[in-house]
Design a protein around this motif. Structure first.
Motif, mmCIF file in Angstrom:
data_model
loop_
_atom_site.group_PDB
_atom_site.id
_atom_site.type_symbol
_atom_site.label_atom_id
_atom_site.label_comp_id
_atom_site.label_asym_id
_atom_site.label_seq_id
_atom_site.Cartn_x
_atom_site.Cartn_y
_atom_site.Cartn_z
ATOM 1 N N GLN A 65 0.467 -2.778 7.422
ATOM 2 C CA GLN A 65 1.922 -2.677 7.294
ATOM 3 C C GLN A 65 2.621 -3.458 8.396
ATOM 4 O OE1 GLN A 65 3.364 1.317 6.990
ATOM 5 N NE2 GLN A 65 2.498 1.652 4.970
ATOM 6 N N MET A 66 2.057 -3.395 9.595
ATOM 7 C CA MET A 66 2.668 -4.123 10.713
ATOM 8 C C MET A 66 2.636 -5.631 10.445
ATOM 9 S SD MET A 66 4.185 -3.965 13.587
ATOM 10 C CE MET A 66 4.816 -5.444 14.379
ATOM 11 N N LYS A 67 1.552 -6.104 9.880
ATOM 12 C CA LYS A 67 1.420 -7.536 9.613
ATOM 13 C C LYS A 67 2.467 -8.010 8.617
ATOM 14 C CE LYS A 67 -2.042 -10.997 8.327
ATOM 15 N NZ LYS A 67 -3.463 -11.217 7.916
ATOM 16 N N THR A 68 2.811 -7.158 7.650
ATOM 17 C CA THR A 68 3.811 -7.549 6.655
ATOM 18 C C THR A 68 5.241 -7.298 7.137
ATOM 19 O OG1 THR A 68 3.723 -5.381 5.566
ATOM 20 C CG2 THR A 68 2.210 -7.089 4.769
ATOM 21 N N LEU A 69 5.386 -6.589 8.252
ATOM 22 C CA LEU A 69 6.727 -6.308 8.768
ATOM 23 C C LEU A 69 7.257 -7.465 9.604
ATOM 24 C CD1 LEU A 69 8.999 -4.156 9.160
ATOM 25 C CD2 LEU A 69 7.797 -3.481 11.249
ATOM 26 N N ALA A 70 6.436 -7.979 10.521
ATOM 27 C CA ALA A 70 6.893 -9.036 11.428
ATOM 28 C C ALA A 70 5.678 -9.703 12.071
ATOM 29 C CB ALA A 70 7.801 -8.461 12.508
ATOM 30 N N LYS A 71 5.902 -10.863 12.666
ATOM 31 C CA LYS A 71 4.811 -11.604 13.294
ATOM 32 C C LYS A 71 4.364 -10.984 14.610
ATOM 33 C CE LYS A 71 5.956 -16.070 11.212
ATOM 34 N NZ LYS A 71 6.320 -17.499 11.462
ATOM 35 N N SER A 72 5.243 -10.221 15.251
ATOM 36 C CA SER A 72 4.903 -9.600 16.521
ATOM 37 C C SER A 72 5.746 -8.345 16.705
ATOM 38 C CB SER A 72 5.154 -10.562 17.690
ATOM 39 O OG SER A 72 6.551 -10.820 17.825
ATOM 40 N N VAL A 143 -4.107 8.898 -6.864
ATOM 41 C CA VAL A 143 -4.329 7.673 -7.636
ATOM 42 C C VAL A 143 -3.367 6.580 -7.185
ATOM 43 C CG1 VAL A 143 -4.249 6.640 -9.933
ATOM 44 C CG2 VAL A 143 -5.226 8.906 -9.636
ATOM 45 N N SER A 144 -2.103 6.934 -6.968
ATOM 46 C CA SER A 144 -1.120 5.927 -6.556
ATOM 47 C C SER A 144 -1.432 5.400 -5.160
ATOM 48 C CB SER A 144 0.294 6.504 -6.606
ATOM 49 O OG SER A 144 0.488 7.497 -5.628
ATOM 50 N N ARG A 145 -1.897 6.258 -4.259
ATOM 51 C CA ARG A 145 -2.236 5.805 -2.905
ATOM 52 C C ARG A 145 -3.450 4.884 -2.929
ATOM 53 N NH1 ARG A 145 -2.012 7.409 2.489
ATOM 54 N NH2 ARG A 145 0.185 7.806 2.083
ATOM 55 N N VAL A 146 -4.448 5.208 -3.740
ATOM 56 C CA VAL A 146 -5.606 4.327 -3.864
ATOM 57 C C VAL A 146 -5.154 2.950 -4.337
ATOM 58 C CG1 VAL A 146 -7.738 3.893 -5.155
ATOM 59 C CG2 VAL A 146 -7.280 6.179 -4.211
ATOM 60 N N GLN A 147 -4.277 2.934 -5.341
ATOM 61 C CA GLN A 147 -3.801 1.650 -5.849
ATOM 62 C C GLN A 147 -3.056 0.852 -4.778
ATOM 63 O OE1 GLN A 147 -1.083 -0.086 -9.462
ATOM 64 N NE2 GLN A 147 -2.796 1.260 -9.840
ATOM 65 N N GLN A 148 -2.165 1.502 -4.055
ATOM 66 C CA GLN A 148 -1.418 0.812 -3.011
ATOM 67 C C GLN A 148 -2.350 0.295 -1.922
ATOM 68 O OE1 GLN A 148 1.349 0.229 -4.764
ATOM 69 N NE2 GLN A 148 2.531 0.471 -2.899
ATOM 70 N N ASP A 149 -3.339 1.096 -1.549
ATOM 71 C CA ASP A 149 -4.270 0.681 -0.497
ATOM 72 C C ASP A 149 -5.078 -0.537 -0.921
ATOM 73 O OD1 ASP A 149 -3.509 2.613 1.307
ATOM 74 O OD2 ASP A 149 -5.108 4.012 0.802
ATOM 75 N N LEU A 150 -5.572 -0.535 -2.152
ATOM 76 C CA LEU A 150 -6.454 -1.605 -2.588
ATOM 77 C C LEU A 150 -5.724 -2.917 -2.816
ATOM 78 C CD1 LEU A 150 -8.879 0.321 -4.956
ATOM 79 C CD2 LEU A 150 -9.213 -0.338 -2.582
ATOM 80 N N LYS A 151 -4.419 -2.900 -2.808
ATOM 81 C CA LYS A 151 -3.670 -4.146 -2.823
ATOM 82 C C LYS A 151 -3.767 -4.872 -1.482
ATOM 83 C CE LYS A 151 -0.241 -2.533 -6.208
ATOM 84 N NZ LYS A 151 1.180 -2.146 -6.416
ATOM 85 N N LYS A 152 -4.185 -4.131 -0.447
ATOM 86 C CA LYS A 152 -4.133 -4.681 0.907
ATOM 87 C C LYS A 152 -5.441 -4.572 1.676
ATOM 88 C CE LYS A 152 0.601 -2.904 1.099
ATOM 89 N NZ LYS A 152 1.487 -1.904 1.735
ATOM 90 N N ARG A 153 -6.356 -3.696 1.273
ATOM 91 C CA ARG A 153 -7.546 -3.424 2.065
ATOM 92 C C ARG A 153 -8.707 -3.019 1.159
ATOM 93 N NH1 ARG A 153 -3.772 0.506 3.346
ATOM 94 N NH2 ARG A 153 -3.438 -0.393 5.397
#
Length: 357
Positions: A65-72, A143-153
Motif C-alpha cells: 500500500q505504501m508503494k502505491t501511495l507515494a515514492k517516499s 473471499v474479497s480480502r483474498v482477491q484484493q491481496d492477490l492483485k498485489k502479492r
C-alpha cells in the motif's frame, strides 16, 4: 461567521462498493454543490487515501500500500499536507454544510497518537463528525480480502479472528465521532445498490437522479483469474512482455480484461466446507451485535470448535484450496491474456512507428 461544516467520514471496508460511491460523488460536483456537500479532489485516486497521512501522521503499515501511495515517506506527507490545504481553501471559497471524506484503506486502527492528531486536526475545521463503514460478513469478507491481496502479492494476508473489533473499537473509543456500521449484502441495501443506500442513509439531501455513473469500479475477478495472478506473483508464470512485468497493476488489468472476455466467468465462491470454518473462527460477532446492533443475515451458528476452525484456516494458502478453479477456463484465460498482450504490443509498435515518421 460562517458555520463550520459537519464531516461524513466513510471507511469502506474493502470490496463494499467504496470505489463506486467515490467515483459517483466526485463525478457529480454540481449536484453536491447544490445540496451543500463537498467531496474533495482525491488527487488521481478514487479515494482520499492521500490526505490521511496529514490527518493522522500515519503511513500504511503494508509496504505494498505504501508503494502505491507515494515514492517516499516524505513525498506522502508533503502530498497529504498540500491536498488538505487545498481542501481548506476550497471550503473557504464555497463553504459547504457537509464535507465528505472516503477511503477504504483507513478501515484500520491507528496508534493513540494518530487518533489524537486526527481528532485535533478535524476539530479545528468541522463541527460534528459521523464515521460510517459497510461490513461484509466473515466468509464474504475473507473471499474479497483474498482477491484484493492477490492483485498485489503472492499470498493472502492472515485475517485476525477479531478483525471487526480490532478496527472498530479504537475508532469508537478514540475516533472523532460516533461510528455506524451497515451490513454489505445486496438484500440488505436500499434498492439493492450501495450508492443508493449510502445516499439514502447518509446524504438524504442529495438528488440521486443527478449523480454520475461511476463507470469502472474495481470489478470482481473469477477464481481462475485469482489463481493466475497468484501464479504470476509467485513467479510461476511470466508476464507476456516486460512492460507488464514492471508494474503488477498492468498485469492485473490485463488479466481482468481477459477475464471479462473468456466465457464462463463466475464470482469466486468458497469450497462448501470453508464457510463454516471462517464463521467458527470469528470471535467478535457477539461484540458487533452488542456494540452496533449488527447481525449478518448470511451467518449460521458455529458448526465446529474454534480451535479446529483456526487450525484449518491456517492451512489456506492456494486459491484452489479456497475456491473451486476451472482448470480448462484458466488455460483459456492464459491464452487470452497472451493474445491481448500481443495485439496491444502490435498496436503500440505501429503507433510508435507512426510517431517517428
Amino acid at each position: 461567521m460562517t458555520p463550520r461544516p459537519d464531516l461524513l467520514l466513510h471507511l469502506g471496508q474493502d470490496k463494499t462498493g467504496s470505489t463506486a460511491i467515490q467515483r459517483s460523488l466526485y463525478g457529480s460536483p454540481a449536484a453536491l454543490r447544490d445540496a451543500g456537500l463537498y467531496f474533495p479532489d482525491p488527487g488521481g485516486h478514487a479515494s482520499h487515501r492521500q490526505i490521511f497521512p496529514h490527518l493522522t501522521g500515519c503511513l500504511p503499515e503494508d509496504p505494498v500500500q505504501m508503494k502505491t501511495l507515494a515514492k517516499s515517506e516524505a513525498a506522502a506527507f508533503a502530498t497529504a499536507q498540500a491536498m488538505w490545504a487545498d481542501t481548506l481553501r476550497q471550503m473557504q471559497a464555497a463553504p459547504p454544510r457537509r464535507l465528505i471524506l472516503s477511503s477504504e484503506t483507513e478501515f484500520r486502527s491507528y496508534p493513540k497518537a494518530g487518533f489524537e492528531r486526527l481528532v485535533q486536526t478535524l476539530n479545528a475545521v468541522v463541527d460534528k463528525v459521523r464515521v460510517v463503514a459497510y461490513l461484509r460478513s466473515p466468509a464474504s469478507f475473507f473471499v474479497s480480502r483474498v482477491q484484493q491481496d492477490l492483485k498485489k502479492r503472492p499470498e493472502p494476508s492472515r485475517i485476525p479472528p477479531d478483525h471487526y473489533r480490532r478496527v472498530l473499537a479504537p475508532w469508537r473509543d478514540l475516533g472523532p465521532g460516533p461510528v455506524e456500521v451497515v451490513e454489505y449484502r445486496r438484500e440488505a441495501l436500499f434498492q439493492g445498490d450501495v450508492i443508493a443506500d449510502f445516499c439514502q442513509r447518509f446524504l438524504p439531501e442529495l438528488d440521486r437522479a443527478r449523480l454520475a455513473d461511476p463507470g469502472y469500479s474495481n470489478p470482481t475477478l473469477s477464481a481462475e483469474a485469482m489463481d493466475l495472478l497468484q501464479d504470476f506473483h509467485r513467479g510461476e508464470v511470466q508476464a507476456p512482455y516486460a512492460w507488464y512485468a514492471r508494474r503488477p497493476q498492468r498485469f492485473k488489468n490485463l488479466v481482468a480484461q481477459a477475464d471479462a472476455e473468456v466465457e464462463g466467468k463466475t464470482r469466486p465462491r468458497l469450497h462448501d466446507s470453508l464457510r463454516a470454518v471462517i464463521e467458527a473462527r470469528t470471535t467478535d460477532l457477539d461484540w458487533l451485535e452488542g456494540e452496533f446492533g449488527l447481525t449478518f443475515g448470511d451467518v449460521s451458528p458455529p458448526q465446529m470448535p474454534r480451535a479446529t476452525a483456526e487450525e484449518r484456516f491456517q492451512t489456506l494458502r492456494d486459491v484452489a484450496d479456497i475456491c473451486p478453479v476451472d482448470s480448462a477456463r484458466k488455460a483459456a484465460l492464459w491464452q487470452r491474456v497472451q493474445a491481448i498482450a500481443r495485439r496491444d504490443r502490435s498496436l503500440l509498435a505501429r503507433a510508435a512507428r507512426g510517431f517517428r515518421r
